[in-house]
Motif scaffolding. Structure first.
Motif, PDB file in Angstrom:
ATOM      1  N   PHE C  80       0.838  -1.193   0.000  1.00  0.00           N
ATOM      2  CA  PHE C  80       0.000   0.000   0.000  1.00  0.00           C
ATOM      3  C   PHE C  80       0.879   1.252   0.000  1.00  0.00           C
ATOM      4  O   PHE C  80       0.617   2.219  -0.709  1.00  0.00           O
ATOM      5  CB  PHE C  80      -0.916  -0.019   1.239  1.00  0.00           C
ATOM      6  CG  PHE C  80      -1.736   1.208   1.450  1.00  0.00           C
ATOM      7  CD1 PHE C  80      -2.941   1.376   0.773  1.00  0.00           C
ATOM      8  CD2 PHE C  80      -1.319   2.209   2.321  1.00  0.00           C
ATOM      9  CE1 PHE C  80      -3.709   2.514   0.963  1.00  0.00           C
ATOM     10  CE2 PHE C  80      -2.085   3.347   2.511  1.00  0.00           C
ATOM     11  CZ  PHE C  80      -3.278   3.500   1.826  1.00  0.00           C
ATOM     12  N   GLY C  81       1.971   1.183   0.785  1.00  0.00           N
ATOM     13  CA  GLY C  81       2.905   2.303   0.847  1.00  0.00           C
ATOM     14  C   GLY C  81       3.590   2.543  -0.488  1.00  0.00           C
ATOM     15  O   GLY C  81       3.759   3.687  -0.909  1.00  0.00           O
ATOM     16  N   VAL C  82       3.963   1.455  -1.168  1.00  0.00           N
ATOM     17  CA  VAL C  82       4.625   1.623  -2.464  1.00  0.00           C
ATOM     18  C   VAL C  82       3.709   2.407  -3.404  1.00  0.00           C
ATOM     19  O   VAL C  82       4.132   3.347  -4.073  1.00  0.00           O
ATOM     20  CB  VAL C  82       4.969   0.243  -3.086  1.00  0.00           C
ATOM     21  CG1 VAL C  82       5.445   0.403  -4.518  1.00  0.00           C
ATOM     22  CG2 VAL C  82       6.026  -0.453  -2.245  1.00  0.00           C
ATOM     23  N   VAL C  83       2.442   2.029  -3.415  1.00  0.00           N
ATOM     24  CA  VAL C  83       1.505   2.666  -4.344  1.00  0.00           C
ATOM     25  C   VAL C  83       1.212   4.111  -3.929  1.00  0.00           C
ATOM     26  O   VAL C  83       1.194   5.013  -4.757  1.00  0.00           O
ATOM     27  CB  VAL C  83       0.192   1.845  -4.434  1.00  0.00           C
ATOM     28  CG1 VAL C  83      -0.802   2.527  -5.363  1.00  0.00           C
ATOM     29  CG2 VAL C  83       0.488   0.441  -4.921  1.00  0.00           C
ATOM     30  N   THR C  84       1.004   4.322  -2.629  1.00  0.00           N
ATOM     31  CA  THR C  84       0.555   5.653  -2.206  1.00  0.00           C
ATOM     32  C   THR C  84       1.709   6.592  -1.846  1.00  0.00           C
ATOM     33  O   THR C  84       1.628   7.784  -2.113  1.00  0.00           O
ATOM     34  CB  THR C  84      -0.376   5.568  -0.979  1.00  0.00           C
ATOM     35  OG1 THR C  84       0.319   4.881   0.055  1.00  0.00           O
ATOM     36  CG2 THR C  84      -1.653   4.834  -1.311  1.00  0.00           C
ATOM     37  N   GLY C  88       2.765   7.869  -5.091  1.00  0.00           N
ATOM     38  CA  GLY C  88       1.914   9.042  -4.874  1.00  0.00           C
ATOM     39  C   GLY C  88       0.493   8.886  -5.382  1.00  0.00           C
ATOM     40  O   GLY C  88      -0.183   9.861  -5.676  1.00  0.00           O
ATOM     41  N   ALA C  89      -0.007   7.649  -5.473  1.00  0.00           N
ATOM     42  CA  ALA C  89      -1.383   7.447  -5.928  1.00  0.00           C
ATOM     43  C   ALA C  89      -2.359   7.836  -4.834  1.00  0.00           C
ATOM     44  O   ALA C  89      -1.989   7.940  -3.659  1.00  0.00           O
ATOM     45  CB  ALA C  89      -1.594   5.992  -6.325  1.00  0.00           C
ATOM     46  N   ASN C  90      -3.593   8.027  -5.234  1.00  0.00           N
ATOM     47  CA  ASN C  90      -4.619   8.442  -4.277  1.00  0.00           C
ATOM     48  C   ASN C  90      -4.822   7.394  -3.185  1.00  0.00           C
ATOM     49  O   ASN C  90      -4.972   6.200  -3.458  1.00  0.00           O
ATOM     50  CB  ASN C  90      -5.931   8.678  -5.013  1.00  0.00           C
ATOM     51  CG  ASN C  90      -7.007   9.182  -4.082  1.00  0.00           C
ATOM     52  OD1 ASN C  90      -7.515   8.433  -3.265  1.00  0.00           O
ATOM     53  ND2 ASN C  90      -7.310  10.455  -4.184  1.00  0.00           N
TER      54      ASN C  90
END
Lengths: 351, 341, 308
Positions: C80-84, C88-90
């Protein structure tokens, strides 16, 4: 605008709105295949069952369209809210309110002519869904409450209210099962094609997103909504009533979910009961996101998710794959898509 | 034309192409689906709402296994919990030439009613429900189960010291009404009271456990759960906190082993027996549509009691005799169990 | 004296039902104080619940199960951290996806590996009486006669509050959620701190899920989290983004939940659906009453980019 920049933009749009979703779907299927293999299932058998569960015959395609109907309606509404920057996680509850409203009219307006009673049911569904969503909007702008939390709470409250209605005031005449009586026969939405369950509500799911897109991209109101979503402070400085846009956007979003609820009652279920939605409101979020929050795009993403649900049933029947697989695939598609989009955004910022 | 609308058009065209391509590719595979021809082999399809490892759906699965072993049926099952999928599951089986399609729960009755006229060569039944068509007849196990649990209520009333019993159920008549039968049996002893707790979620084992602990704190010393997996929580609470003063009655299956020191007896519902009778009639061609097939304690073998031998000092031969006597009175009509209003 | 027994049971239930909420909400408080909102708690708890059950079933050790649950959820937290954080994804969107994945994956794993196992119960976690303290009337049994995971939840909240409010690490986490640029200027890694907070939050959500399967139900049931992940999200807001606030809010939720069961058990004739929606109405009411004293981290939900 020169032809060169135009084609570059079209290329970028094509890449962003078509290639990335397809890549995300493929990536999700790949991870899904890994999951299946690790659990000792035959991937080929599973995916070919998924495929023929969707495209195997005309009935299955009709089924996918029917399953897509609530997802498209909800997704198109969520797109409006998300474009305005208000996080409506409450479509599930708004769907329930719309379903209850649709059932109420469906049970009581059987004597009216159909051209009056069915629109009345849909409008009342929209009204109830919209008002339910407006509560969260109002709490946000008047009292500063975070809409993510309030809409989640309102979901549970709406489901509880429907649970009360179908065991109390709206329970069937025999007072046996926790459900309402069946709606008046004249109010059941007609089926579109012989031998398929897809009903007139699907047409609504084709029209409503287009109307939503026109509203968002072709009217001053839509401009204001998007301006707020893009940068609320700048919008405020530009003289836009930001609070009004928030309430309006979430209400429209709730109205669409409410229509979806009424359509599900009139078109598929034929009555109201407590577990009428298998989480449509949450899947609707994914549908909107896959479509890059573009209402028209939700027609395609809704169809995809509807098809996944239909296909998963055959996958369960013939390949014995747990149907929960669908949720994983849907989640993975979204996770990959947002990742790909974010990666692309970074690449562009650097380049 | 704006940039956005161009994007939309491009997206629509590409997806339309993709979809039509897909449809084209798969067209040949679409041929052999629809056929209403009478089935050569005896095929039974089961539609059930939960995993076949849980008590409720497991019963139905056991039933079709028996049909396979004893009637030579070809069997298949599909789990469908989502209301929008009910009709499809029924018509899928019927269109593949299944002889008998079983829906395991009252919630499937609308689907059976709608689908059955389109497939006159297939028989349909649902466990629960009150609708019917020429080739669809639901079975109703509730009346007999209310009687069976009435007898358990009479027995439990003799064991209870506090005169308080609690039942745990879900908002669904198939789970709720049998406990109403238990209530009438338990309250047949003057001064005894029974309270019913409705749980929100049949999967929330924790809620079942807490509800049981609250009822115990309220003085109930007889607990009975008919609440799917949440009922397991009730039995756990009794096993862990019940000591030697709180007892339970098992339902649907034999649950004596889930709290061996506290479950006085279980009242398994022999759904396989009832469904087997239906399958037999479907195979013989004597299946009768058009009306509900109710089961009562007069139907031998459908309602049973399994006493917990570890508690033989509490469930005395006298108590067992009392149960037998009550059942006899129910059979003869000397005692009747009322439908609550 | 009967009412004392009743009150004691009610409060014991309150504490037991609060424990999984406390774990999850305290973890999420850390994440949100660092500026990352994760609405995927329901999914993480489900992953925790199924992992704990599977490992405890296979190894026979509940504690190994709890550990595995925390680690498994942490893996998903890092993803989840990698994506957000990295991409920087929503965060809302990604959290929603995480819920779907968690729901699907937990059911899938359970059915794939336990679909045919019929005897699936595991040994329950034992209740441990604290010597002397458990002798205190009412409060003793309520607070000192519980299983070890309940004690852990009760101790976790003050400890987490101390770290957040009294240590340099806590200061760093808080400043990342308020003024990430200033934090970066001060030489701290915004990305690193956010990863740490999110991973810690996910770990605790996994433990919260594990509590449900191995300490509470002694089995895994599909979708057994039953909305607790969403409630934990509300609790964070309700508790004004403080670990101790989260503990109190969890206890309040546990109490309303236990109370509605108790009222039904006592034959109180009121439509039980209204009792069941009580906790959710209470949340909104409390949010209204506590409004104005905004404690929401300023950078909550805003992705951080070094170049921006």
């Amino acid at each position: 605008m020169t032809t060169a920049t135009l084609s570059r933009q079209t290329g970028a749009a094509l890449w962003r709105n078509v290639a990335l979703p397809i890549l995300a779907i493929l990536a999700a299927l790949l991870v899904g295949a890994l999951m299946l293999t690790l659990s000792g299932f035959n991937v080929l058998a599973a995916y070919s069952a998924l495929w023929s569960g969707i495209f195997g015959n005309a009935r299955n395609l009709g089924e996918a369209m029917m399953r897509a109907t609530p997802l498209i309606l909800i997704g198109a509404g969520i797109a409006i809210a998300f474009r305005c920057g208000i996080w409506n996680i409450g479509a599930e509850g708004q769907f329930y309110m719309g379903a209850a409203a649709g059932a109420l009219i469906g049970l009581s307006a059987g004597d009216l002519p159909v051209w009056l009673s069915i629109p009345a049911a849909l409008l009342f569904g929209a009204l109830c869904g919209g008002l339910w969503a407006a509560i969260a909007g109002w709490l946000k702008v008047r009292l500063g409450l975070n809409e993510v939390v309030t809409t989640i709470m309102l979901n549970y409250i709406a489901i509880g209210i429907v649970g009360y209605l179908v065991t109390g005031p709206m329970q069937e005449a025999s007072r046996y099962n926790p459900q309402t009586d069946e709606i008046a026969a004249g109010m059941v939405l007609p089926r579109l094609l012989p031998g398929m369950r897809v009903h007139a509500g699907f047409l609504l799911a084709l029209i409503l997103p287009v109307l939503a897109a026109i509203l968002l991209f072709r009217t001053p109101l839509g401009f204001a909504l998007r301006a707020v979503g893009y940068n609320p402070e700048a919008a405020l400085h530009a003289g836009i009533n930001v609070n009004r846009q928030y309430v309006l956007a979430i209400s429209l979003s709730g109205a669409a979910a409410g229509i979806a609820g009424a359509v599900e009652v009139l078109g598929v279920i034929g009555r109201l009961y407590e577990n009428i939605s298998p989480g449509y409101g949450f899947t609707g979020i994914a549908v909107s996101l896959l479509a890059a929050n573009h209402p028209v795009g939700t027609i395609f993403s809704g169809l995809l998710f509807g098809a996944l649900t239909t296909g998963a049933e055959l996958m369960q029947l013939t390949a014995k794959i747990p149907s929960a697989m669908t949720f994983s695939l849907q989640g993975l598609i979204i996770a990959f898509l947002v990742s790909f989009r974010a990666m692309q955004g970074r690449v562009w910022r650097r380049g | 034309m704006s940039k956005v609308s161009k994007q939309i058009i491009v997206v629509m065209m590409v997806v339309a192409l993709l979809l039509s391509g897909c449809a084209g590719v798969s067209a040949p595979a679409a041929a052999p689906a629809e056929s209403g021809a009478p089935a050569a082999t005896f095929k039974v399809g089961l539609v059930h709402p939960s995993p076949i490892t849980d008590a409720w759906s497991g019963q139905a699965y056991a039933a079709i296994e028996r049909m396979r072993d004893e009637l030579g049926a070809e069997i298949a099952n599909v789990e469908v919990g989502d209301p929008a999928g009910y009709e499809k599951a029924f018509s899928d089986f019927a269109s593949q030439g299944y002889t008998l399609v079983i829906g395991h729960g009252f919630q499937y009755q609308d689907a059976a009613e709608k689908v059955s006229p389109d497939f006159p060569n297939t028989y349909f039944t649902t466990v629960g429900g009150f609708k019917s068509t020429a080739n669809y007849a639901p079975i109703d196990l509730v009346p007999g189960y209310m009687q069976a649990l009435y007898a358990m209520g009479v027995m439990a009333a003799q064991v209870s010291k506090t005169g308080k019993a609690a039942g745990f159920t879900l908002e669904n008549p198939a789970t709720k009404l049998p406990l109403e039968g238990f209530r009438q049996g338990f309250e047949s002893v003057p001064g005894h009271t029974f309270s019913m707790i409705v749980l929100r979620d049949g999967n929330d084992v924790g809620a079942g456990k807490e509800a049981a602990l609250q009822a115990m704190a309220d003085g109930a010393d007889i607990l009975i759960a008919n609440a799917n997996l949440a009922g397991d929580g009730v039995l756990q609470a009794v096993a862990e906190q019940g000591g030697d003063s709180v007892f339970a009655i098992g339902t649907i299956g034999n649950q004596n082993s889930k709290a061996p020191k506290n479950v006085l007896a279980s009242a398994p519902l022999n759904i396989p027996q009832a469904l087997f009778a239906v399958a037999q009639s479907a195979k013989d061609g004597t299946f009768e549509g058009g009306h509900v097939r109710p089961f009562t304690v007069n139907d031998e073998g459908v309602y049973q009691f399994v006493y917990n031998e570890e508690l033989a000092d509490i469930v005395t031969p006298e108590l067992k005799a009392l149960v037998d006597e009550t059942i006899a009175k129910l059979k003869s009509g000397e005692i009747t169990v009322e439908m609550p209003q | 004296m009967e009412w004392i027994v009743g009150l004691q049971a009610l409060l014991q239930a309150t504490v037991r039902m609060a424990a999984p909420l406390t774990f999850t909400a305290v973890g999420e408080t850390y994440g949100e104080r660092a500026g990352v909102i994760n609405i995927g708690l329901e999914g993480l708890m489900l992953i925790g619940a199924v992992t704990a059950y599977a490992v405890a079933f296979a190894s026979g050790s509940i504690w190994l199960g709890v550990l595995a649950a925390g680690l498994a959820a942490m893996v998903f937290g890092v993803l989840f951290g990698v994506v957000t954080i990295t991409l920087g994804a929503n965060q809302i969107v990604t959290g929603a996806a995480l819920n779907l994945v968690g729901l699907g994956l937990s059911s899938f794993i359970y059915r794939a590996f336990f679909g045919t196992v019929t005897d699936r119960a595991i040994q329950p976690l034992e209740t441990v009486k604290t010597p002397l303290l458990s002798q205190i009337p009412v409060l003793g049994p309520v607070l000192f006669e519980q299983n070890l995971l309940v004690y852990a939840a009760l101790l976790l909240a003050p400890l987490a509050a101390w770290v957040l409010n009294r240590t340099m690490l806590g200061l760093a986490i808080r400043s990342v959620g308020e003024h990430p640029k200033a934090t970066a200027t001060a030489g701290l890694s915004v990305i690193g701190l956010r990863y740490g907070a999110v991973a810690f939050g996910a770990l605790l959500a996994g433990v919260g899920g594990a509590y449900l399967s191995v300490a509470y139900a002694n089995q895994f049931v599909e979708n057994m989290v039953a909305g607790r992940g969403f409630i934990a999200l509300a609790i964070v807001v309700f508790g004004r983004w403080s670990p101790l606030g989260a503990l109190w809010a969890s206890l309040l939720f546990g109490f309303t939940f236990a109370l509605q069961l108790r009222l039904q058990a006592a034959n109180i004739q009121i439509a039980y659906q209204f009792l069941q929606i009580l906790p959710y109405v209470a949340t909104i009411v409390a949010m209204i009453l506590l409004r104005g004293q905004s404690a929401q981290p300023k950078a909550l939900g805003v992705p951080y980019t070094e170049r921006a």
